[in-house]
Write a protein that holds these residues in place. Structure first.
Motif, mmCIF file in Angstrom:
data_model
loop_
_atom_site.group_PDB
_atom_site.id
_atom_site.type_symbol
_atom_site.label_atom_id
_atom_site.label_comp_id
_atom_site.label_asym_id
_atom_site.label_seq_id
_atom_site.Cartn_x
_atom_site.Cartn_y
_atom_site.Cartn_z
ATOM 1 N N LEU A 42 55.277 -12.457 -60.501
ATOM 2 C CA LEU A 42 56.183 -13.170 -59.596
ATOM 3 C C LEU A 42 56.637 -14.444 -60.297
ATOM 4 C CD1 LEU A 42 54.103 -13.050 -56.268
ATOM 5 C CD2 LEU A 42 56.219 -11.769 -56.728
ATOM 6 N N THR A 43 57.837 -14.907 -59.998
ATOM 7 C CA THR A 43 58.303 -16.154 -60.610
ATOM 8 C C THR A 43 58.185 -17.262 -59.565
ATOM 9 O OG1 THR A 43 59.771 -14.855 -61.963
ATOM 10 C CG2 THR A 43 60.213 -17.210 -61.881
ATOM 11 N N ALA A 44 57.280 -18.199 -59.830
ATOM 12 C CA ALA A 44 56.945 -19.207 -58.814
ATOM 13 C C ALA A 44 58.189 -19.946 -58.323
ATOM 14 C CB ALA A 44 55.922 -20.196 -59.379
ATOM 15 N N THR A 100 52.207 -19.074 -68.108
ATOM 16 C CA THR A 100 52.856 -20.381 -68.177
ATOM 17 C C THR A 100 53.952 -20.288 -69.235
ATOM 18 O OG1 THR A 100 51.178 -21.103 -69.776
ATOM 19 C CG2 THR A 100 50.863 -21.766 -67.486
ATOM 20 N N ALA A 101 54.996 -21.066 -69.056
ATOM 21 C CA ALA A 101 56.078 -21.108 -70.047
ATOM 22 C C ALA A 101 56.681 -22.495 -70.004
ATOM 23 C CB ALA A 101 57.142 -20.064 -69.711
ATOM 24 N N GLY A 102 57.175 -22.946 -71.158
ATOM 25 C CA GLY A 102 57.878 -24.223 -71.176
ATOM 26 C C GLY A 102 57.019 -25.361 -71.675
ATOM 27 N N GLY A 178 63.507 -8.267 -77.028
ATOM 28 C CA GLY A 178 64.099 -7.123 -77.706
ATOM 29 C C GLY A 178 63.376 -5.811 -77.480
ATOM 30 N N PHE A 179 62.367 -5.800 -76.591
ATOM 31 C CA PHE A 179 61.615 -4.560 -76.371
ATOM 32 C C PHE A 179 62.149 -3.813 -75.150
ATOM 33 C CE2 PHE A 179 58.903 -7.259 -78.899
ATOM 34 C CZ PHE A 179 58.606 -6.389 -79.935
ATOM 35 N N GLY A 180 62.254 -2.484 -75.312
ATOM 36 C CA GLY A 180 62.819 -1.702 -74.211
ATOM 37 C C GLY A 180 62.410 -0.252 -74.219
ATOM 38 N N ASN A 197 56.006 -7.658 -73.774
ATOM 39 C CA ASN A 197 56.516 -8.325 -72.582
ATOM 40 C C ASN A 197 58.012 -8.037 -72.535
ATOM 41 O OD1 ASN A 197 56.272 -10.498 -70.440
ATOM 42 N ND2 ASN A 197 57.791 -11.455 -71.765
ATOM 43 N N MET A 198 58.514 -7.586 -71.383
ATOM 44 C CA MET A 198 59.944 -7.271 -71.293
ATOM 45 C C MET A 198 60.579 -8.004 -70.112
ATOM 46 S SD MET A 198 60.109 -3.175 -72.112
ATOM 47 C CE MET A 198 59.591 -2.634 -70.482
ATOM 48 N N GLY A 199 61.823 -8.440 -70.325
ATOM 49 C CA GLY A 199 62.591 -9.048 -69.242
ATOM 50 C C GLY A 199 63.818 -8.206 -68.925
ATOM 51 N N THR A 200 64.787 -8.231 -69.837
ATOM 52 C CA THR A 200 66.070 -7.556 -69.608
ATOM 53 C C THR A 200 65.885 -6.097 -69.196
ATOM 54 O OG1 THR A 200 67.029 -8.995 -71.302
ATOM 55 C CG2 THR A 200 68.313 -7.076 -70.662
ATOM 56 N N ARG A 201 64.986 -5.367 -69.888
ATOM 57 C CA ARG A 201 64.815 -3.935 -69.585
ATOM 58 C C ARG A 201 64.418 -3.748 -68.110
ATOM 59 N NH1 ARG A 201 66.064 1.502 -70.087
ATOM 60 N NH2 ARG A 201 66.505 0.843 -67.968
ATOM 61 N N TRP A 286 71.644 -13.645 -67.210
ATOM 62 C CA TRP A 286 70.678 -13.822 -68.306
ATOM 63 C C TRP A 286 70.257 -12.451 -68.815
ATOM 64 C CZ3 TRP A 286 68.734 -18.802 -69.794
ATOM 65 C CH2 TRP A 286 69.353 -19.840 -69.103
ATOM 66 N N ALA A 287 70.492 -12.184 -70.104
ATOM 67 C CA ALA A 287 70.106 -10.888 -70.691
ATOM 68 C C ALA A 287 70.063 -11.028 -72.204
ATOM 69 C CB ALA A 287 71.104 -9.802 -70.292
ATOM 70 N N GLY A 288 69.279 -10.160 -72.851
ATOM 71 C CA GLY A 288 69.076 -10.275 -74.294
ATOM 72 C C GLY A 288 69.740 -9.161 -75.082
HETATM 73 C C1 LIG Z 1 67.201 -12.739 -65.707
HETATM 74 C C2 LIG Z 1 66.146 -13.414 -66.533
HETATM 75 C C3 LIG Z 1 65.548 -14.573 -66.051
HETATM 76 C C4 LIG Z 1 64.510 -15.177 -66.790
HETATM 77 N N1 LIG Z 1 63.885 -16.282 -66.257
HETATM 78 C C5 LIG Z 1 62.774 -16.767 -66.882
HETATM 79 C C6 LIG Z 1 62.005 -17.795 -66.282
HETATM 80 O O1 LIG Z 1 62.335 -18.318 -65.204
HETATM 81 N N2 LIG Z 1 60.888 -18.226 -66.935
HETATM 82 C C7 LIG Z 1 60.493 -17.674 -68.126
HETATM 83 O O2 LIG Z 1 59.454 -18.079 -68.653
HETATM 84 N N3 LIG Z 1 61.207 -16.710 -68.740
HETATM 85 C C8 LIG Z 1 62.331 -16.233 -68.129
HETATM 86 N N4 LIG Z 1 63.022 -15.202 -68.714
HETATM 87 C C9 LIG Z 1 62.551 -14.646 -70.004
HETATM 88 C C10 LIG Z 1 61.655 -13.404 -69.795
HETATM 89 O O3 LIG Z 1 60.477 -13.692 -69.110
HETATM 90 C C11 LIG Z 1 61.251 -12.763 -71.142
HETATM 91 O O4 LIG Z 1 60.509 -13.691 -71.910
HETATM 92 C C12 LIG Z 1 62.465 -12.318 -71.935
HETATM 93 O O5 LIG Z 1 63.405 -11.718 -71.086
HETATM 94 C C13 LIG Z 1 62.052 -11.335 -73.017
HETATM 95 O O6 LIG Z 1 63.167 -10.888 -73.724
HETATM 96 P P1 LIG Z 1 63.941 -9.515 -73.385
HETATM 97 O O7 LIG Z 1 64.869 -9.862 -72.271
HETATM 98 O O8 LIG Z 1 64.614 -9.162 -74.647
HETATM 99 O O9 LIG Z 1 62.911 -8.498 -72.943
HETATM 100 C C14 LIG Z 1 64.094 -14.614 -68.024
HETATM 101 C C15 LIG Z 1 64.733 -13.462 -68.505
HETATM 102 C C16 LIG Z 1 65.744 -12.861 -67.768
HETATM 103 C C17 LIG Z 1 66.382 -11.592 -68.300
#
Ligand SMILES: Cc1cc2nc3c(=O)[nH]c(=O)nc-3n(C[C@H](O)[C@H](O)[C@H](O)COP(=O)(O)O)c2cc1C
Length: 331
Positions: A42-44, A100-102, A178-180, A197-201, A286-288
């Motif tokens: 979850l994103t706090a 944690t991030a940042g 970059g992982f998907g 760890n994946m975000g965009t996918r 936001w996308a990679g």
């Molecule tokens: C829509 C979106 C929002 C994100 N918001 C955050 C965030 O609030 N905090 C954070 O630490 N990372 C955030 N990220 C980064 C992701 O947690 C992750 O590190 C990143 O997407 C990995 O790269 P990838 O998109 O190539 O998989 C975000 C990524 C996306 C796609």
């Protein structure tokens, strides 16, 4: 099954984590990832108040019995959100894992660790991973230059960053950015990480709480369709290439441009409107670069299952056969 120190540490079936994502890391997606054997986060700060976060954690618990965690992203800010109160909500609600991030996470790491919480710190450089290790975190997640969000200012892609970190970091490491697919997971393991760890996918999955239009943009975009913004302000961010992000780049490249010139285009609240309404003219997406590898919108269970099956097949069949069929070395 692919078992690593990451699966052991987090108590999950597969070494796949869904990184914190503003406006996206809600109970629907998080529970789907965790139910599929990965770790959802979850994103706090997506929740307007710490009490809303408490309710979101409760909601997520009703949707899964599997482990899930919470991302706490610490932005440098003149008027920061009440981080200590968000942290208190996480601790009070008995969450077991925090990403944690940042900036300057020490205070948070100390407090979370004092309450027995497993902490993964996400960072973008070997030196930051080492400093997190010294701080006492349990694992690091390292974002290469390919990633969505903030890749830092060093511009080192995962192919070099991950093994460079693996040479020095002793705690378990997740490769991120970059992982998907299964190929990426095998590559991450080969480079010395113990999971991905994946975000965009995960944004292009059935359960991601994102408008259909945005998922279609991710599918339509190729690996070249991102923009780096905020470079000039030393806070680089990678976002999808859209009319708005093109405009941000154009304005920023003008001589003497200041942040105020682009502020009206990049507000976080506008990004939320895009995700909810699908109106791409409202703000940033936001996308990679991994967009170039995303061609469908599966459920999280289908996606994770596919990644694991593909990775196992690559390791057992293709790579295994390469070794077996290599000519014997002549003594
Ligand atoms: C829509 C979106 C929002 C994100 N918001 C955050 C965030 O609030 N905090 C954070 O630490 N990372 C955030 N990220 C980064 C992701 O947690 C992750 O590190 C990143 O997407 C990995 O790269 P990838 O998109 O190539 O998989 C975000 C990524 C996306 C796609």
């Amino acid at each position: 099954m692919i078992q690593t120190r990451i699966t052991q540490l987090l108590g999950i079936r597969h070494p796949i984590v869904q990184g914190g994502m503003q406006w996206v890391g809600r109970a629907e997606l998080v529970s789907a990832v965790s139910n599929a054997g990965g770790l959802g986060l979850l994103t706090a700060l997506t929740q307007p108040t710490p009490d809303d976060l408490r309710r979101e954690i409760e909601r997520c618990r009703k949707m899964t019995d599997a482990p899930f965690g919470v991302n706490l992203t610490i932005f440098p800010s003149i008027s920061p959100p009440p981080y200590a109160e968000y942290r208190r909500a996480i601790i009070d609600m008995g969450v077991k894992v925090v990403e944690t991030a940042g900036h300057k996470p020490q205070e948070h790491v100390d407090e979370l660790k004092a309450h027995g919480i497993t902490v993964i710190h996400k960072c973008t450089a070997v030196r930051h991973a080492l400093s997190a290790e010294r701080m006492g975190v349990d694992a690091v997640s390292i974002d290469g230059f390919e990633c969505a969000g903030h890749p830092g200012e060093d511009d080192v892609p995962g192919l070099v960053l991950i093994p460079a970190a693996a040479d020095k970091v002793r705690i378990p490491m997740l490769a991120s950015g970059g992982f998907g697919d299964g190929r990426g997971l095998v590559a991450a393991l080969a480079l010395g990480a113990e999971g991905i760890n994946m975000g965009t996918r995960f944004c292009a999955t059935a359960e991601a709480p994102i408008h259909y239009n945005v998922k279609q943009v991710i599918i339509a975009n190729d690996e070249r369709a991102t923009n780096l913004i905020f470079r000039k302000f030393h806070n680089t961010a990678r976002v999808a290439k859209t009319g708005i992000s093109d405009e941000v780049v154009a304005i920023s490249s003008r001589e003497g441009a200041v942040f105020d010139d682009i502020a009206h285009l990049v507000r976080g609240a506008q990004g939320r409107v895009v995700l909810e309404t699908g109106d791409l003219g409202a703000g940033l997406v936001w996308a990679g670069q991994v967009q170039g590898l995303i061609h469908d919108v599966p459920s999280c269970a289908e996606l994770i299952d596919r990644i694991i099956r593909e990775a196992e097949a690559i390791i057992a069949d293709r790579l295994g056969r390469l070794v077996e069929t290599s000519p014997r070395a002549i003594p």
